[in-house]
Write a protein that holds these residues in place. Structure first.
Motif, PDB file in Angstrom:
ATOM      1  N   HIS A 156      -0.642   7.820  -7.607  1.00 27.07           N
ATOM      2  CA  HIS A 156       0.480   6.947  -7.241  1.00 27.07           C
ATOM      3  C   HIS A 156       1.788   7.740  -7.184  1.00 27.07           C
ATOM      4  N   GLN A 159      -4.704  -1.429 -10.907  1.00 23.91           N
ATOM      5  CA  GLN A 159      -5.784  -0.492 -10.561  1.00 23.91           C
ATOM      6  C   GLN A 159      -6.477   0.115 -11.778  1.00 23.91           C
ATOM      7  N   HIS A 172      -7.550   2.706  -2.755  1.00 24.96           N
ATOM      8  CA  HIS A 172      -8.245   2.710  -4.052  1.00 24.96           C
ATOM      9  C   HIS A 172      -9.748   2.463  -3.905  1.00 24.96           C
ATOM     10  N   ARG A 173     -10.240   2.597  -2.695  1.00 22.19           N
ATOM     11  CA  ARG A 173     -11.661   2.333  -2.420  1.00 22.19           C
ATOM     12  C   ARG A 173     -12.587   3.188  -3.276  1.00 22.19           C
ATOM     13  N   ASP A 175       0.807  -1.229   0.000  1.00 27.48           N
ATOM     14  CA  ASP A 175       0.000   0.000   0.000  1.00 27.48           C
ATOM     15  C   ASP A 175       0.840   1.279   0.000  1.00 27.48           C
ATOM     16  N   LEU A 196     -12.111   4.671  -6.212  1.00 27.14           N
ATOM     17  CA  LEU A 196     -11.516   4.874  -7.545  1.00 27.14           C
ATOM     18  C   LEU A 196     -12.595   5.289  -8.553  1.00 27.14           C
ATOM     19  N   VAL A 206      -5.070   7.887 -11.534  1.00 32.59           N
ATOM     20  CA  VAL A 206      -4.430   6.926 -10.631  1.00 32.59           C
ATOM     21  C   VAL A 206      -2.908   7.073 -10.741  1.00 32.59           C
TER      22      VAL A 206
END
Ligand SMILES: Cc1cc2nc3c(=O)[nH]c(=O)nc-3n(C[C@H](O)[C@H](O)[C@H](O)COP(=O)(O)OP(=O)(O)OC[C@H]3O[C@@H](n4cnc5c(N)ncnc54)[C@H](O)[C@@H]3O)c2cc1C
Length: 463
Positions: free
Chosen positions: A327, A317, A345-346, A300, A348, A323
């Motif tokens: 990241h 992902q 990423h809940r 994570d 997204l 993203v």
């Protein structure tokens, strides 16, 4: 097209941090580190900026903007008088060539990065281990502190008999095209296939969209896929769904695609069957990873192994620019030793920019149930809202909410319709902030807006 070779003025092949691939994620990580005074060396085989500005998000959204304008202008006689629309691809191709990509030249991007203090090497790096990357013609680069792998993805071309020998298009040729094909077969009804298929259909191409799945954008809510299927059919696109392709040939300048359900012939064939991580078996093994190469496994904090990080599409992902930048911020922070939250990423978000625009965030109902959640769902028809009714033609849409009954929190949502991707913003905040449905129910929703459909969906949820 030009790809200038901007050599690093220093011949030093060691750096504190080596960033392999200066696409969206790599350019952002390398720039942030350079700004912080870190000795960073970025290696790029293609164009600094990567897929998004040259063959992805930006030019494809320029194409969609033009395509949607044509359709919207065609609605003028029904609402506002007279308008005659005659599609012309030349302004689209010119805009992509001149405004978006500077004829696929990254000189400005390289100068911007070097101007921030980053060192740059043009070449295709081969990962030899967690600290070493070989760049043919240059030598072996050594990362003293960290290696960041940001090599992205490329179009995945399925092993269909005959296909490899044909001059098929991937997203790259479709974006670079100077002409609209009279007929186009699109293999793959994911976001890219649907977006580009709709563009060319709206510019007059006879488009056939094929997918083994039974609906477009199969990773999203089935209702959103069905809505999009109706819209694509209304554009004159032939949908061949639930049908695998057995063989592809290119005969006398035409593609012949054979499926169980029959043959499709077209002047051009666009392959849009997904993306493949840009990492090979040799690099995979050199990093000490087991199994077959794929998206790099990360924790994570986006760490692959000690001293090695990955960011963007190569870290999985789903493959989105937002993203990649998310990241990049985490990786830069980690390398700089700064405090900050782990990747989450809940919530997204993703948007397919067709008309209707299909936005989604978090889990679909099916995904939530697969995770064992006890869910309640609520839906609303955007066309039936006041704003949808006022809008008239082009108002098809839906809002769907997925709520975890045990917490009453929104864990997923879909927003399709006019500006569906923008309305998604409110839902993304709710999923990200773990906002209970009861709080959303107490809100005042501006009248008459499309997002009032969220209130209708909440009522449906409670009914
Ligand atoms: C048609 C299309 C439309 C899209 N639309 C959207 C959209 O609307 N919204 C959205 O969020 N996302 C969209 N995307 C996805 C988006 O483009 C990607 O998620 C984003 O580019 C990922 O950034 P990245 O840095 O991970 O990879 P990339 O942008 O692919 O960059 C990776 C870079 O690494 C370089 N590289 C690879 N291997 C090596 C090597 N061995 N040595 C040196 N360099 C190497 C490559 O040349 C490349 O420049 C779209 C993609 C496509 C194809």
């Amino acid at each position: 097209m030009t790809t200038p070779q901007v050599a690093d003025p220093s011949a030093d092949l060691t750096a504190d941090v080596v960033v392999l691939g200066l696409g969206v994620a790599g350019e952002s990580v390398a720039t942030q580190l350079a700004r912080a005074g870190v000795d960073v060396l970025g290696i790029e085989a293609g164009l600094v900026g990567g897929e998004c500005p040259y063959w992805g998000c930006i030019p494809s959204k320029m194409m969609l903007r033009a395509a949607h304008l044509l359709t919207e202008a065609g609605r003028v006689p029904r609402f506002a008088g007279q308008a005659r629309v005659s599609p012309d691809w030349a302004p689209v191709a010119r805009r992509i060539r001149e405004e978006a990509t500077t004829d696929w030249d990254d000189t400005v991007a390289v100068q911007r990065y070097v101007g921030e203090g980053g060192r740059f090497l043009r070449g295709r790096g081969r990962i030899l281990g967690p600290r070493h990357v070989e760049v043919p013609g240059t030598g072996v680069v050594e990362a003293r502190r960290a290696l960041v792998i940001t090599t992205g993805t490329e179009a995945a071309v399925p092993p269909i008999p005959g296909l490899a020998d044909t001059p098929y298009w991937t997203n790259r040729e479709a974006i670079e095209t100077e002409a609209v094909p009279a007929t186009l077969a699109v293999l793959g009804a994911g976001a890219i296939g649907c977006e580009l298929g709709q563009v060319f259909a709206r510019f007059g191409s006879e488009v056939t969209l094929l997918d083994a799945a039974d609906r477009p954008i199969p990773m999203e809510e089935p209702a959103a896929g069905r809505l999009l299927a109706d819209a694509l059919r209304a554009d004159g696109i032939t949908l061949r769904l639930g049908d695998g392709v057995d063989r592809v040939d290119h005969v006398e300048g035409r593609f012949r695609v054979e499926t169980a359900g029959g043959k499709v012939e077209a002047e051009r064939l666009l392959i849009a069957t997904g993306r493949r991580p840009r990492i090979d078996a040799q690099a995979w093994a050199a990093l000490g990873l087991e199994g077959r190469p794929g998206a790099l496994p990360v924790d994570d904090r986006l760490r692959v192994t000690d001293g090695v990080w990955a960011a963007g599409d190569i870290a999985g992902q789903g493959g989105f620019t937002h993203v990649a930048t998310y990241h990049a911020d985490i990786v830069a922070r980690e390398i700089l030793g700064r405090e900050g939250p782990a990747a989450d990423h809940r919530a997204l978000p993703r948007v397919t920019f067709t008309e209707p625009e299909v936005g989604a965030v978090g889990l679909t109902e099916e995904q939530a149930r697969a995770r064992g959640l006890d869910v309640a769902v609520g839906s609303a028809d955007v066309a039936a809202t006041s704003r949808g009714w006022i809008h008239g033609a082009g108002n098809a849409g839906l809002i769907k909410l997925v709520v975890d009954r045990s917490t009453d929190e929104l864990v997923g949502a879909t927003s399709a319709g006019p500006a569906g991707g923008e309305i998604l913003g409110a839902l993304a905040v709710a999923v990200h902030g773990r906002v209970p449905a009861s709080t959303l129910e107490q809100m005042i929703w501006a009248y008459p807006t499309f997002h009032r459909g969220i209130q209708d969906a909440l009522r449906d949820l409670r009914s």
